[in-house]
Design a protein around this motif. Structure first.
Motif, PDB file in Angstrom:
ATOM      1  N   UNK A 213     -33.763  10.527   6.463  1.00  0.00           N
ATOM      2  CA  UNK A 213     -32.748  11.556   6.708  1.00  0.00           C
ATOM      3  C   UNK A 213     -31.362  11.020   6.378  1.00  0.00           C
ATOM      4  N   UNK A 214     -31.135   9.748   6.674  1.00  0.00           N
ATOM      5  CA  UNK A 214     -29.853   9.127   6.319  1.00  0.00           C
ATOM      6  C   UNK A 214     -29.714   9.056   4.805  1.00  0.00           C
ATOM      7  N   UNK A 215     -30.752   8.543   4.145  1.00  0.00           N
ATOM      8  CA  UNK A 215     -30.706   8.379   2.686  1.00  0.00           C
ATOM      9  C   UNK A 215     -30.462   9.706   1.991  1.00  0.00           C
ATOM     10  N   UNK A 216     -31.237  10.714   2.360  1.00  0.00           N
ATOM     11  CA  UNK A 216     -31.135  12.007   1.692  1.00  0.00           C
ATOM     12  C   UNK A 216     -29.853  12.754   2.046  1.00  0.00           C
ATOM     13  N   UNK A 217     -29.239  12.393   3.167  1.00  0.00           N
ATOM     14  CA  UNK A 217     -28.010  13.073   3.597  1.00  0.00           C
ATOM     15  C   UNK A 217     -26.756  12.497   2.950  1.00  0.00           C
ATOM     16  N   UNK A 218     -26.786  11.216   2.587  1.00  0.00           N
ATOM     17  CA  UNK A 218     -25.543  10.591   2.129  1.00  0.00           C
ATOM     18  C   UNK A 218     -25.572  10.133   0.673  1.00  0.00           C
ATOM     19  N   UNK A 219     -26.733   9.831   0.121  1.00  0.00           N
ATOM     20  CA  UNK A 219     -26.799   9.218  -1.211  1.00  0.00           C
ATOM     21  C   UNK A 219     -26.791  10.254  -2.327  1.00  0.00           C
ATOM     22  N   UNK A 220     -26.061   9.959  -3.380  1.00  0.00           N
ATOM     23  CA  UNK A 220     -26.032  10.812  -4.564  1.00  0.00           C
ATOM     24  C   UNK A 220     -27.091  10.369  -5.578  1.00  0.00           C
ATOM     25  N   UNK A 221     -27.385   9.091  -5.577  1.00  0.00           N
ATOM     26  CA  UNK A 221     -28.368   8.521  -6.495  1.00  0.00           C
ATOM     27  C   UNK A 221     -29.153   7.459  -5.741  1.00  0.00           C
ATOM     28  N   UNK A 222     -30.430   7.357  -6.031  1.00  0.00           N
ATOM     29  CA  UNK A 222     -31.300   6.440  -5.304  1.00  0.00           C
ATOM     30  C   UNK A 222     -32.122   5.610  -6.289  1.00  0.00           C
ATOM     31  N   UNK A 223     -32.183   4.306  -6.007  1.00  0.00           N
ATOM     32  CA  UNK A 223     -33.037   3.393  -6.768  1.00  0.00           C
ATOM     33  C   UNK A 223     -34.181   2.985  -5.849  1.00  0.00           C
ATOM     34  N   UNK A 224     -35.402   2.994  -6.383  1.00  0.00           N
ATOM     35  CA  UNK A 224     -36.582   2.655  -5.580  1.00  0.00           C
ATOM     36  C   UNK A 224     -37.244   1.416  -6.167  1.00  0.00           C
ATOM     37  N   UNK A 225     -37.549   0.437  -5.317  1.00  0.00           N
ATOM     38  CA  UNK A 225     -38.273  -0.739  -5.772  1.00  0.00           C
ATOM     39  C   UNK A 225     -39.529  -0.939  -4.937  1.00  0.00           C
ATOM     40  N   UNK A 226     -40.507  -1.578  -5.543  1.00  0.00           N
ATOM     41  CA  UNK A 226     -41.766  -1.905  -4.874  1.00  0.00           C
ATOM     42  C   UNK A 226     -42.270  -3.212  -5.463  1.00  0.00           C
ATOM     43  N   UNK A 227     -42.627  -4.143  -4.609  1.00  0.00           N
ATOM     44  CA  UNK A 227     -43.052  -5.475  -5.044  1.00  0.00           C
ATOM     45  C   UNK A 227     -42.027  -6.104  -5.987  1.00  0.00           C
ATOM     46  N   UNK A 228     -40.744  -5.888  -5.668  1.00  0.00           N
ATOM     47  CA  UNK A 228     -39.668  -6.542  -6.405  1.00  0.00           C
ATOM     48  C   UNK A 228     -39.266  -5.889  -7.701  1.00  0.00           C
ATOM     49  N   UNK A 229     -39.941  -4.820  -8.111  1.00  0.00           N
ATOM     50  CA  UNK A 229     -39.634  -4.169  -9.382  1.00  0.00           C
ATOM     51  C   UNK A 229     -39.231  -2.709  -9.153  1.00  0.00           C
ATOM     52  N   UNK A 231     -39.231   1.128  -9.604  1.00  0.00           N
ATOM     53  CA  UNK A 231     -40.269   2.099  -9.996  1.00  0.00           C
ATOM     54  C   UNK A 231     -39.704   3.497 -10.217  1.00  0.00           C
ATOM     55  N   UNK A 232     -38.456   3.725  -9.780  1.00  0.00           N
ATOM     56  CA  UNK A 232     -37.870   5.058  -9.964  1.00  0.00           C
ATOM     57  C   UNK A 232     -36.374   5.006  -9.708  1.00  0.00           C
ATOM     58  N   UNK A 233     -35.671   5.960 -10.280  1.00  0.00           N
ATOM     59  CA  UNK A 233     -34.239   6.139 -10.028  1.00  0.00           C
ATOM     60  C   UNK A 233     -33.888   7.590 -10.291  1.00  0.00           C
ATOM     61  N   UNK A 234     -33.071   8.176  -9.419  1.00  0.00           N
ATOM     62  CA  UNK A 234     -32.692   9.563  -9.622  1.00  0.00           C
ATOM     63  C   UNK A 234     -31.960  10.133  -8.431  1.00  0.00           C
ATOM     64  N   UNK A 235     -31.794  11.443  -8.432  1.00  0.00           N
ATOM     65  CA  UNK A 235     -31.161  12.132  -7.314  1.00  0.00           C
ATOM     66  C   UNK A 235     -32.132  12.167  -6.134  1.00  0.00           C
ATOM     67  N   UNK A 236     -31.641  12.454  -4.927  1.00  0.00           N
ATOM     68  CA  UNK A 236     -32.546  12.559  -3.783  1.00  0.00           C
ATOM     69  C   UNK A 236     -33.709  13.512  -4.015  1.00  0.00           C
ATOM     70  N   UNK A 237     -33.437  14.664  -4.625  1.00  0.00           N
ATOM     71  CA  UNK A 237     -34.498  15.631  -4.881  1.00  0.00           C
ATOM     72  C   UNK A 237     -35.528  15.089  -5.859  1.00  0.00           C
ATOM     73  N   UNK A 238     -35.063  14.403  -6.898  1.00  0.00           N
ATOM     74  CA  UNK A 238     -35.981  13.818  -7.877  1.00  0.00           C
ATOM     75  C   UNK A 238     -36.851  12.738  -7.254  1.00  0.00           C
ATOM     76  N   UNK A 239     -36.243  11.927  -6.391  1.00  0.00           N
ATOM     77  CA  UNK A 239     -36.987  10.831  -5.750  1.00  0.00           C
ATOM     78  C   UNK A 239     -38.036  11.379  -4.800  1.00  0.00           C
ATOM     79  N   UNK A 240     -37.702  12.437  -4.061  1.00  0.00           N
ATOM     80  CA  UNK A 240     -38.656  13.032  -3.124  1.00  0.00           C
ATOM     81  C   UNK A 240     -39.913  13.532  -3.822  1.00  0.00           C
ATOM     82  N   UNK A 241     -39.774  13.935  -5.076  1.00  0.00           N
ATOM     83  CA  UNK A 241     -40.902  14.512  -5.808  1.00  0.00           C
ATOM     84  C   UNK A 241     -41.571  13.540  -6.778  1.00  0.00           C
TER      85      UNK A 241
END
Length: 256
Positions: A213-229, A231-241
């Motif tokens: 809820x914090x991330x989706x409420x304040x961030x304009x762009x989100x970077x996602x990592x898993x096992x150090x790499x 895996x995704x980057x985009x707007x909150x809506x793009x990341x959710x899907x």
């Protein structure tokens, strides 16, 4: 000019690659999120950028300058401040003293001046006190100036820690899981605080957070990592899907 440019960042601990080929550019005024499952390498990224760990490869440029190899206090002096996942306040000092101590890397005296209480010492201490008092007022902490942090509710402790980071007048503020341990009311206050300090201090903010809820409420762009790499980057809506993000968090296989 970009505030921060991280290129092909890598950090290896023994035989474990904690961060691998991480890339991120943060523009002036952005509010960026960095998320991922537990153990994904998020805090390691912060620790490398801030100088607590040295990278095993890659480059880090802050406001156009190479900061690889700088110690944490030198990185802070350049205008990059952070908070920690586990609140790190000096509980033997008052709230006001915590805010004063955060400025000591730039005070105009050394041991000799402190020992003999020179004019430079007195002027610097007075200036640090002014900055601390201003920060207490801005963040609504004046009533707690002479309290010890350990005696405050968790949400107020986090506010003190953020105030300590803001006291160094940063250009980029890194927040490492600021909502950790907070109740719903404190989370609501935190969301409002992050929006407010961004506007009040004209700050660029980079946020690690598990509380969606914090991330989706304040961030304009989100970077996602898993096992150090990444895996995704985009707007909150793009990341959710994003199916890769859903798989990383929920452990679903590709056939599901």
């Amino acid at each position: 000019m970009s505030v921060l440019e991280v290129s092909h960042l890598k950090r290896v601990f023994g035989g474990l690659t904690a961060v691998d080929d991480f890339n991120l550019t943060i523009e002036d005024g952005e509010l960026i999120g960095l998320i991922g499952p537990n153990g994904a390498g998020k805090t390691t990224v912060f620790n490398v950028v801030c100088g607590f760990y040295q990278p095993s490869g890659g480059s880090i440029r802050f406001q156009g300058q190479d900061i690889v190899g700088l110690r944490p206090h030198k990185v802070t002096a350049k205008g990059l401040a952070r908070t920690f996942q586990n609140i790190r306040l000096w509980n033997s000092l008052t709230v006001r003293e915590n805010l004063c101590v955060s400025q000591y890397h730039r005070l105009a005296y050394h041991l000799w001046g402190a020992t003999f209480r020179t004019a430079a010492f007195k002027n610097s201490e007075k200036e640090a006190g002014k900055v601390a008092d201003k920060m207490l007022e801005i963040l609504g902490l004046t009533a707690y100036a002479h309290e010890y942090p350990k005696n405050l509710p968790y949400g107020l402790q986090r506010r003190v820690e953020i105030g300590r980071a803001l006291s160094v007048d940063p250009k980029l503020l890194l927040l490492d899981e600021p909502a950790a341990g907070m109740n719903p009311s404190e989370v609501n206050d935190l969301i409002e605080l992050i929006h407010w300090i961004r506007k009040q201090f004209n700050l660029t903010i980079w946020l690690i957070e598990h509380h969606m809820r914090v991330v989706m409420s304040v961030c304009e762009r989100i970077k996602v990592i898993d096992f150090g790499r990444a895996i995704a980057e985009g707007t909150p809506n793009e990341i959710q899907q994003n199916p890769h993000v859903i798989q990383a968090y929920l452990g679903e296989d590709d056939a599901a």
